[in-house]
Scaffold this motif. Structure first.
Motif, short mmCIF file in Angstrom:
data_model
loop_
_atom_site.label_atom_id
_atom_site.label_comp_id
_atom_site.label_asym_id
_atom_site.label_seq_id
_atom_site.Cartn_x
_atom_site.Cartn_y
_atom_site.Cartn_z
N ASP A 153 5.18 -15.31 8.16
CA ASP A 153 6.03 -16.38 8.67
C ASP A 153 6.78 -15.82 9.88
O ASP A 153 7.67 -14.98 9.74
N ILE A 154 6.41 -16.29 11.08
CA ILE A 154 6.99 -15.72 12.30
C ILE A 154 8.49 -15.96 12.35
O ILE A 154 9.27 -15.05 12.66
N GLY A 155 8.92 -17.18 12.05
CA GLY A 155 10.34 -17.50 12.13
C GLY A 155 11.18 -16.71 11.15
O GLY A 155 12.28 -16.25 11.48
N ALA A 156 10.66 -16.52 9.93
CA ALA A 156 11.40 -15.79 8.91
C ALA A 156 11.26 -14.28 9.07
O ALA A 156 12.04 -13.52 8.51
N GLY A 157 10.26 -13.85 9.83
CA GLY A 157 10.03 -12.42 9.99
C GLY A 157 9.67 -11.74 8.69
O GLY A 157 10.09 -10.61 8.43
N ALA A 158 8.87 -12.42 7.85
CA ALA A 158 8.55 -11.87 6.53
C ALA A 158 7.15 -12.27 6.11
O ALA A 158 6.59 -13.27 6.59
N VAL A 159 6.59 -11.48 5.21
CA VAL A 159 5.29 -11.77 4.61
C VAL A 159 5.50 -12.68 3.40
O VAL A 159 6.42 -12.45 2.59
N ARG A 160 4.68 -13.71 3.26
CA ARG A 160 4.66 -14.55 2.07
C ARG A 160 3.41 -14.18 1.29
O ARG A 160 2.30 -14.51 1.70
N ALA A 161 3.59 -13.50 0.17
CA ALA A 161 2.47 -12.89 -0.54
C ALA A 161 1.76 -13.88 -1.44
O ALA A 161 2.39 -14.65 -2.17
N SER A 162 0.42 -13.85 -1.40
CA SER A 162 -0.39 -14.60 -2.36
C SER A 162 -0.83 -13.70 -3.51
O SER A 162 -1.01 -14.16 -4.63
N ALA A 163 -0.99 -12.39 -3.24
CA ALA A 163 -1.39 -11.44 -4.28
C ALA A 163 -0.83 -10.07 -3.94
O ALA A 163 -0.81 -9.66 -2.78
N ILE A 164 -0.35 -9.38 -4.97
CA ILE A 164 0.16 -8.01 -4.85
C ILE A 164 -0.52 -7.19 -5.93
O ILE A 164 -0.47 -7.54 -7.11
N GLU A 165 -1.15 -6.08 -5.53
CA GLU A 165 -1.91 -5.27 -6.47
C GLU A 165 -1.46 -3.82 -6.41
O GLU A 165 -1.39 -3.23 -5.33
N LEU A 166 -1.16 -3.25 -7.57
CA LEU A 166 -0.96 -1.81 -7.69
C LEU A 166 -2.32 -1.16 -7.85
O LEU A 166 -3.20 -1.71 -8.52
N ASP A 167 -2.52 0.00 -7.22
CA ASP A 167 -3.82 0.66 -7.29
C ASP A 167 -4.30 0.83 -8.72
O ASP A 167 -5.48 0.68 -9.02
N ASP A 168 -3.39 1.18 -9.64
CA ASP A 168 -3.72 1.23 -11.07
C ASP A 168 -4.94 2.07 -11.39
O ASP A 168 -5.75 1.73 -12.24
N GLY A 169 -5.11 3.16 -10.64
CA GLY A 169 -6.21 4.06 -10.95
C GLY A 169 -7.56 3.59 -10.49
O GLY A 169 -8.59 4.14 -10.89
N LEU A 170 -7.62 2.54 -9.63
CA LEU A 170 -8.92 2.09 -9.14
C LEU A 170 -9.58 3.13 -8.24
O LEU A 170 -10.78 3.07 -7.98
N ASN A 171 -8.80 4.09 -7.77
CA ASN A 171 -9.33 5.17 -6.95
C ASN A 171 -10.02 4.65 -5.70
O ASN A 171 -11.11 5.08 -5.35
N MET A 172 -9.40 3.66 -5.05
CA MET A 172 -9.94 3.14 -3.80
C MET A 172 -9.43 4.01 -2.66
O MET A 172 -8.53 3.63 -1.92
N SER A 173 -10.00 5.21 -2.55
CA SER A 173 -9.55 6.15 -1.53
C SER A 173 -10.73 6.98 -1.07
O SER A 173 -11.82 6.92 -1.63
N GLY A 174 -10.50 7.79 -0.02
CA GLY A 174 -11.56 8.63 0.52
C GLY A 174 -12.25 7.98 1.69
O GLY A 174 -11.89 6.88 2.12
N PRO A 175 -13.25 8.65 2.27
CA PRO A 175 -14.00 8.06 3.39
C PRO A 175 -14.56 6.69 3.02
O PRO A 175 -15.04 6.49 1.90
N GLU A 176 -14.49 5.75 3.97
CA GLU A 176 -14.85 4.37 3.69
C GLU A 176 -16.00 3.90 4.58
O GLU A 176 -16.13 4.33 5.72
N ALA A 177 -16.78 2.98 4.06
CA ALA A 177 -17.78 2.26 4.85
C ALA A 177 -17.72 0.80 4.44
O ALA A 177 -17.38 0.48 3.29
N GLN A 178 -18.06 -0.07 5.37
CA GLN A 178 -17.98 -1.51 5.11
C GLN A 178 -19.20 -2.17 5.71
O GLN A 178 -19.69 -1.78 6.77
#
Length: 538
Positions: free
Chosen positions: A263-288
């Motif tokens: 939201d540009i006027g509010a200067g804030a993010v309006r979140a639809s989803a928030i996720e804690l990594d929770d051990g998913l181990n989404m780290s390291g070199p990446e490819a897409q």
């Protein structure tokens, strides 16, 4: 409580984009340089977003952004990116369709800013068949002037940085062993109000929890406010809750992945989803990239972007998985995913490559095609491309896709551009996240030439002789402008792009100021109606 600071956005296909922190640098375009981390009490909030539109010829054009800075009318340069801890961002520019990537806190002192500089390295490209193309130069600086200047007074603003790929690519040779020249053209636009500005997921750690309201998320040297409402999904520590009550699952210091809008006027993010990594181990070199086929031990991946991975862009890699590999739908916490969820055409981001991957994120995938039938909330779509990769170029990609519409109304015969995932609701079904009819980009042509003249000025009409690609080389075209035509002047020596008027362009042509003109638009009857026009100085 600290005053709310404003974030820095870069949108990366980005993209989509792969974000990492492994060093980087930023250039200075003025007499002196200052860090952007000045005190919030004396600063104005400015958000930066990098955007572009799809290319007719390319499926990927990736760069690593290593620096972003702005210079005021006193010659003082403020470093916008990276922050004090360094950093860089790898981005597929062709994924930038108004979707932004939140990178870092930004504070700018009040003043009048005239210029923006963007430093990049590691440029690579692939055509729509998936062939890797060499890019020259692979690194450099792109610059543009604000017109009118960016005036920072304390109000929230958004600077949209359009990395115009089509205007920036020359000497394009498609196919195996192909190449292109990258001559970056940046266009700047300032927005001062508006909500719902979309960005891709971003990562940051919890700096503070505002009970019942949201979070302050640490990004670099500052924080950004993340607001939650009754529809925000929060997943952490093995639980999934909706709404502000889910904030109780989080703790200060938690590393988060956040989805939503800005939201540009509010200067804030309006979140639809928030996720804690929770051990998913989404780290390291990446490819897409997109999945081409699956088997019991993994899947084939056509690589369209990467960070710290050795996989070449445009290559096909066999991705190995095992029982420890974790799967997740990006932005849909609580929805289970597995190897069996993957289908050819699905875009994924894989972590821990090469070798057996630690994590697989199923990302929102862009499908272009034509609606064949509609019934009972589903549509059969004849697929043209997935993530700009032509179906005809990859035999394993599906030619027919069943789409769960989720309330979107489509008519038979409509050309569509859809975003979604395979398998969220049922195996093999493409579950829609967003989409629109008539969204497929109309074919545009381009001519660049060193022979040109003014034919008229109401509106400005030119004649250009030069290379018009498939239309002919050499070819002479009449080029007509309108009030909607974006016209810029570019200094090829410094890389500086400056917006100019049609009258300025006419005067410059008459004075012999320009070495080459490049126009892009639709062609009919030997006349090109220009959507953009660039005039290059010697």
């Amino acid at each position: 409580m600290k005053p709310l600071s404003q974030p820095l956005f870069l949108s990366f296909a980005l993209c989509a984009a792969l974000c990492g922190c492994s060093g980087g640098s930023s250039g200075s375009g003025g007499a002196s340089t200052s860090s952007g981390s000045t005190s919030a009490a004396s600063t104005g909030g400015v958000t930066f977003a990098l955007t572009d539109a799809p290319s007719d010829d390319l499926s990927a054009l990736t760069v690593e952004v290593t620096g972003l800075s702005v210079t005021d009318d006193q010659g003082v340069t403020q470093q916008v990116f990276p922050g004090p801890g360094g950093g860089r961002v790898s981005a597929n520019l062709l994924r930038l369709r108004g979707v932004s990537k939140l990178l870092s806190h930004l504070s700018l002192p009040p003043g009048t800013y005239q210029r923006l500089d963007l430093d990049y390295t590691g440029a690579a490209a692939a055509d729509r068949v998936g062939n890797a193309l060499s890019v020259s130069p692979a690194s450099g600086r792109a610059s543009s002037t604000f017109s009118p200047p960016l005036v920072v007074t304390g109000a929230s603003q958004l600077v949209e940085v359009d990395f115009d790929v089509d205007a920036s690519v020359t000497n394009l040779v498609l196919g195996a062993g192909g190449s292109l020249t990258l001559d970056p053209t940046l266009l700047l636009k300032v927005e001062r109000q508006g909500a719902g500005y979309a960005f891709e997921d971003f990562h940051g750690s919890v700096a503070a929890i505002q009970s019942g309201q949201g979070l302050d998320v640490q990004l670099g040297a500052g924080t950004v406010r993340v607001l939650v409402d009754g529809a925000t999904r929060i997943a952490a520590r093995g639980s999934l809750q909706t709404g502000p009550a889910g904030l109780g699952l989080l703790q200060v210091g938690d590393p988060l992945e956040i989805h939503g809008t800005f939201d540009i006027g509010a200067g804030a993010v309006r979140a639809s989803a928030i996720e804690l990594d929770d051990g998913l181990n989404m780290s390291g070199p990446e490819a897409q990239g997109i999945v081409l086929s699956t088997n019991a031990s993994g899947f084939e991946l056509l690589v369209l972007a990467r960070r710290d991975a050795l996989f070449p862009l445009g290559s096909v890699q066999q991705v190995a998985v095992d029982a420890a590999t974790r799967y997740a739908y990006d932005g849909y916490p609580g929805v289970s995913a597995s190897l069996s969820s993957l289908r050819p055409g699905q875009e994924v981001r894989v972590y821990g490559v090469p070798g057996t991957v630690s994590g697989v994120k199923l990302r929102e995938t862009r499908l272009e095609g034509t609606v064949q039938s509609v019934a009972n909330g589903r549509a059969q779509v004849s697929a043209q491309s997935f993530e700009r990769v032509s179906v005809s170029s990859q035999p394993s990609l599906p030619t027919q896709v069943e789409v769960a519409l989720g309330g979107l109304s489509l008519s038979v015969g409509a050309k569509v551009e859809l975003e979604g995932h395979f398998g969220r609701s049922a195996p093999g079904v493409f579950d829609l996240v967003s989409g629109q009819a008539g969204a497929a980009q109309a074919q545009q042509e381009q001519i660049e030439g060193t022979r040109f003249q003014v034919l008229g000025n109401a509106p400005l009409t030119l004649e250009i002789t030069g290379d018009a690609g498939a239309l002919g080389n050499p070819l002479t075209l009449q080029v007509t402008t309108s009030a909607a035509t974006v016209i810029v002047e570019r200094d090829k020596q410094t890389g500086l792009t400056t917006p100019i008027s049609a009258a300025d362009l006419e005067a410059g042509i008459q004075a012999g100021r320009y070495q080459e003109l490049r126009a892009k638009g639709s062609v009919s009857g030997g006349v090109l109606q220009a959507s953009s026009l660039r005039a290059d100085l010697p």
